[in-house]
Design an enzyme around this catalytic site. Structure first.
Site, mmCIF file in Angstrom:
data_model
loop_
_atom_site.group_PDB
_atom_site.id
_atom_site.type_symbol
_atom_site.label_atom_id
_atom_site.label_comp_id
_atom_site.label_asym_id
_atom_site.label_seq_id
_atom_site.Cartn_x
_atom_site.Cartn_y
_atom_site.Cartn_z
ATOM 1 N N LYS A 1 -0.702 0.726 -3.331
ATOM 2 C CA LYS A 1 0.556 0.068 -2.971
ATOM 3 C C LYS A 1 1.471 -0.089 -4.182
ATOM 4 C CE LYS A 1 -1.285 -2.320 1.079
ATOM 5 N NZ LYS A 1 -1.606 -3.620 1.724
ATOM 6 N N SER B 1 -0.831 -7.418 6.294
ATOM 7 C CA SER B 1 -0.638 -7.451 4.838
ATOM 8 C C SER B 1 0.809 -7.671 4.400
ATOM 9 C CB SER B 1 -1.160 -6.149 4.210
ATOM 10 O OG SER B 1 -0.391 -5.040 4.618
#
Length: 258
Positions: A201, A152
């Site tokens: 996040k 990611s």
């Protein structure tokens, strides 16, 4: 049999079922905002990005890759924990296969995630050098973040390489001196892919000082679900879009938003 007695008899199996569900492990993991790392900076005293074969530039600002912190693949989650975390904005309950799709032992999953990170770093370098029209035969990129598993961070790695080599293309920083964070996988041709856990996040990014967050366009709605106050979301689908959006942001020009 009296009505109360009949109800008690009928309720007994249901109560037993709830008792089993409360004690049995469930196929979920609990996740929370994880660490962020500035790919323009250093990790354990060594630059995260090292480029040889081409001149590099000093940078300002930050490009933060973001992570989530999840319970391990062999950890068990009970019903009480699941319910307790379900309604918290700083926690998420996620299907285990969404975080650990390969199954296997903890050791096997860790090895798989580190392999995915290695592939992601290679694709990020190819995407960045391709964007800058530089040959990988002459320009070498070393990325020092192998202990963070998964793919990611690909987009942020690519942006960091572009900033180190070319900045905004006009002598300035790609970040414009800002604290920018984001997430997204990347392929060698510069395509940005979805990752999951983006709401957590964005919280990690805000906690560590970021004010702008680059998110895969397909995950805009997830990113907005628990968006920290003052955080600006920029949706992207390619590395070229991400670079152009950051350049536009630096110049005060219109930039897309979720």
């Amino acid at each position: 049999m009296s009505r109360p007695a009949a109800l008690a008899v009928c309720a007994a199996p249901l109560l037993a079922l709830f008792a089993v569900a409360a004690l049995a492990p469930l196929p979920f993991v609990l996740a929370s905002p994880g660490l962020t790392t500035d790919v323009l900076g250093a990790k354990d005293g060594k630059p995260v990005i090292t480029v040889t074969g081409a001149p590099t530039r000093e940078t300002s600002g930050h490009l933060r890759m973001t992570t989530i912190l999840a319970t391990g693949p062999s950890s068990t989650v009970g019903l009480a924990e699941l319910v307790d975390n379900w309604f918290r904005t700083d926690r998420a309950v996620m299907p285990k296969e969404a975080v650990y799709p390969t199954g296997g032992s903890d050791k096997e999953i860790t090895a798989h995630n580190l392999e995915e990170m290695t592939k992601s770093q290679s694709a990020a370098a190819q995407a960045a050098l391709g964007f800058l029209h530089k040959s990988p035969d002459t320009v070498k990129v070393e990325l020092n973040l192998a202990d963070v598993g998964g793919p990611s961070a690909g987009l942020l790695f690519s942006l960091g390489i572009v900033d180190k080599l070319d900045g905004d293309g006009k002598g300035g920083d790609l970040t414009g001196g800002r604290d920018i964070a984001g997430t997204g996988t990347i392929t060698a041709d510069g395509t940005v892919g979805a990752v999951g856990g983006v709401a957590l996040k964005t919280q990690a990014a805000a906690r560590d000082g970021a004010t702008v967050f680059l998110v895969p366009k397909a995950e805009c709605s997830d990113a907005k679900s628990e968006l920290p106050k003052g955080m600006r979301l920029i949706p992207v689908t390619t590395l070229t879009e991400a670079v152009n959006d950051l350049r536009a942001l630096h110049l005060g020009e219109p930039v897309p938003s979720c």
